[in-house]
Motif scaffolding. Sequence first.
Motif, short mmCIF file in Angstrom:
data_model
loop_
_atom_site.label_atom_id
_atom_site.label_comp_id
_atom_site.label_asym_id
_atom_site.label_seq_id
_atom_site.Cartn_x
_atom_site.Cartn_y
_atom_site.Cartn_z
N TYR A 85 0.46 -0.90 -0.49
CA TYR A 85 -0.04 0.07 0.16
C TYR A 85 0.35 1.08 -0.09
N CYS A 86 2.38 1.23 0.42
CA CYS A 86 3.01 2.04 0.74
C CYS A 86 4.41 2.26 0.55
N CYS A 117 -0.02 0.35 7.58
CA CYS A 117 -1.29 0.60 7.01
C CYS A 117 -2.32 -0.66 7.16
ZN ZN Z 1 1.87 0.42 4.32
#
Ligand code: ZN
Length: 169
Positions: A85-86, A117
């Motif tokens: 996600y990041c 996350c």
């Molecule tokens: Zn993340």
Amino acid sequence: MARSLVLNASYEPLSVVPSRRAAVLVLSEKADILHATDEALRAEHISVPVPSVIRLRSFVRVPFHRRSPLNRRAVFVRDHHRCQYCGGHAESLDHVIPRSRGGEHRWENVVAAGRRCNTHKGDRYLHETSMRLARQPRAPREHTWVIVSVGRLPEHWEPYLRVATAQSA
Ligand SMILES: [Zn+2]
């Protein structure tokens, strides 16, 4: 414990076994050594080089294109230990469609994720958040299971795995 890569007669990687087991296959003329280490296994009056890569003399039928088993280590290898996600460091697994909402525990629904996350996403569907996946998760085509079973690949195994990946792609 030293380990050996076992190739099928077709050169397709089959498994990773303790080197002692690989040596037995060679001594019983079921396999040939493609790559040996500098070390030797000594029995009473014989000494055999420790095999690193062996190839079976007869073809073993593998029923289905082998899938890597889905587990934490294998997912981390596929996702390069990065949160999907990041892009940060991943410490946990996340189900893209949460299990509590019917998400399955399969390669296509599991990604490596950072704890922050993971917590932030919680039990929500992805579209209910502002988070995005770096890429669509899939079952790895490469022989990830080999990497997973040895941790780090001996350098001279790579050509054997690359050939196999190219053939099955
Ligand atoms: Zn993340």
